[in-house]
Write an enzyme that holds these catalytic residues in place. Structure first.
Site, mmCIF file in Angstrom:
data_model
loop_
_atom_site.group_PDB
_atom_site.id
_atom_site.type_symbol
_atom_site.label_atom_id
_atom_site.label_comp_id
_atom_site.label_asym_id
_atom_site.label_seq_id
_atom_site.Cartn_x
_atom_site.Cartn_y
_atom_site.Cartn_z
ATOM 1 N N SER A 115 -65.157 55.025 -100.260
ATOM 2 C CA SER A 115 -66.023 55.109 -101.287
ATOM 3 C C SER A 115 -66.709 53.935 -101.760
ATOM 4 O O SER A 115 -67.243 53.138 -101.062
ATOM 5 C CB SER A 115 -65.488 55.942 -102.489
ATOM 6 O OG SER A 115 -66.438 56.533 -103.337
ATOM 7 N N ASP A 169 -69.450 66.735 -99.612
ATOM 8 C CA ASP A 169 -69.109 65.635 -100.498
ATOM 9 C C ASP A 169 -69.975 65.552 -101.762
ATOM 10 O O ASP A 169 -71.163 65.317 -101.736
ATOM 11 C CB ASP A 169 -69.249 64.065 -99.636
ATOM 12 C CG ASP A 169 -68.624 63.137 -100.849
ATOM 13 O OD1 ASP A 169 -68.724 63.004 -102.017
ATOM 14 O OD2 ASP A 169 -68.491 62.034 -100.030
ATOM 15 N N HIS A 200 -65.135 64.838 -100.980
ATOM 16 C CA HIS A 200 -64.837 63.388 -101.332
ATOM 17 C C HIS A 200 -63.475 63.012 -101.141
ATOM 18 O O HIS A 200 -62.748 62.697 -102.221
ATOM 19 C CB HIS A 200 -65.486 62.844 -102.725
ATOM 20 C CG HIS A 200 -65.700 61.359 -102.770
ATOM 21 N ND1 HIS A 200 -66.522 60.613 -101.745
ATOM 22 C CD2 HIS A 200 -65.215 60.391 -103.616
ATOM 23 C CE1 HIS A 200 -66.468 59.618 -102.206
ATOM 24 N NE2 HIS A 200 -65.762 59.210 -103.044
#
Length: 220
Positions: A115, A169, A200
């Site tokens: 991320s 996601d 995610h």
């Protein structure tokens, strides 16, 4: 120097993976993944998991948390915090230098992240002045893509890049990941792209792919 959690190999370290966590997490986040990678017993890889600095994050009402840079709007690629991105990239450069001082050459170092940490990994990896073993970005995107052409380091033009993303996601839309992949590919980078039916997060098939990729880069 950032404080870090380290996992040392059973043998002498011959390679290093510097793995950056996501927004609001810390260096412990991916420690459990190491044992699931399926690496050979004598892999010789030291895993370094740095803790991001604590800073206010605009989209979270200014709440201080561990973050590699500020997120200023709900569309995470807009209003990018160039100052924060550059500051975190400098911190990662310091960690690379520390690994070199410990006897690990740059061509045996992988920069990885998830991320927001993956964004810093991609940003730093393509700009690092000496060749790295690889760059890995998970569920992420390429920040400050408009400066890539001017700032990319020739030494890492052919460095392998692994990117993986969940098709569902809700945090970093897969379209943004695909656009980042295309920007890197169009710039001539060797990007291995993988999609998984997940949100995610990471999943076991993805961890297996990461393990194989790291083994190819660092265990040969």
């Amino acid at each position: 120097m950032l404080d870090c959690i380290e996992i040392a190999p059973d043998t002498d370290a011959r390679a290093s993976v510097i793995w950056l966590h996501g927004l609001g997490a810390d260096g412990n986040d991916f420690v459990p993944v190491v044992d699931e990678l399926g690496l050979p017993a004598d892999h010789g890889i030291r895993f370094v998991f740095p803790n991001a600095p604590t800073r206010p994050v605009t989209v979270n009402n200014g709440m201080p948390m561990r973050a590699w840079y500020d997120i200023k709007g709900m569309a995470i690629a807009d209003k990018q915090d160039a100052e924060g991105i550059h500051a975190s990239a400098a911190e990662i450069e310091a960690l690379i230098a520390a690994e070199i001082e410990r006897g690990i050459p740059t061509q045996r170092i992988v920069i990885a992240g998830f991320s927001q940490g993956g964004a810093i990994a991609l940003h730093t990896g393509v700009r690092h002045g000496e060749r790295l073993a690889g760059v890995m970005g998970l569920s992420t995107y390429l920040p400050l893509a408009d400066t890539l052409a001017a700032e990319a380091a020739p030494a890492n033009r052919d460095t392998p890049i692994l990117m993986a993303h969940g098709t569902e996601d809700p945090v970093v839309p897969i379209a943004l990941g695909r656009d980042s992949r295309d920007a890197l590919t169009d710039a001539g980078y060797d990007v291995a792209w993988h999609e998984y039916p997940m949100q995610h997060q990471v999943c076991l098939p993805q961890i297996a792919t990461i393990g194989r990729w790291l083994s190819e880069r660092l265990c040969g």
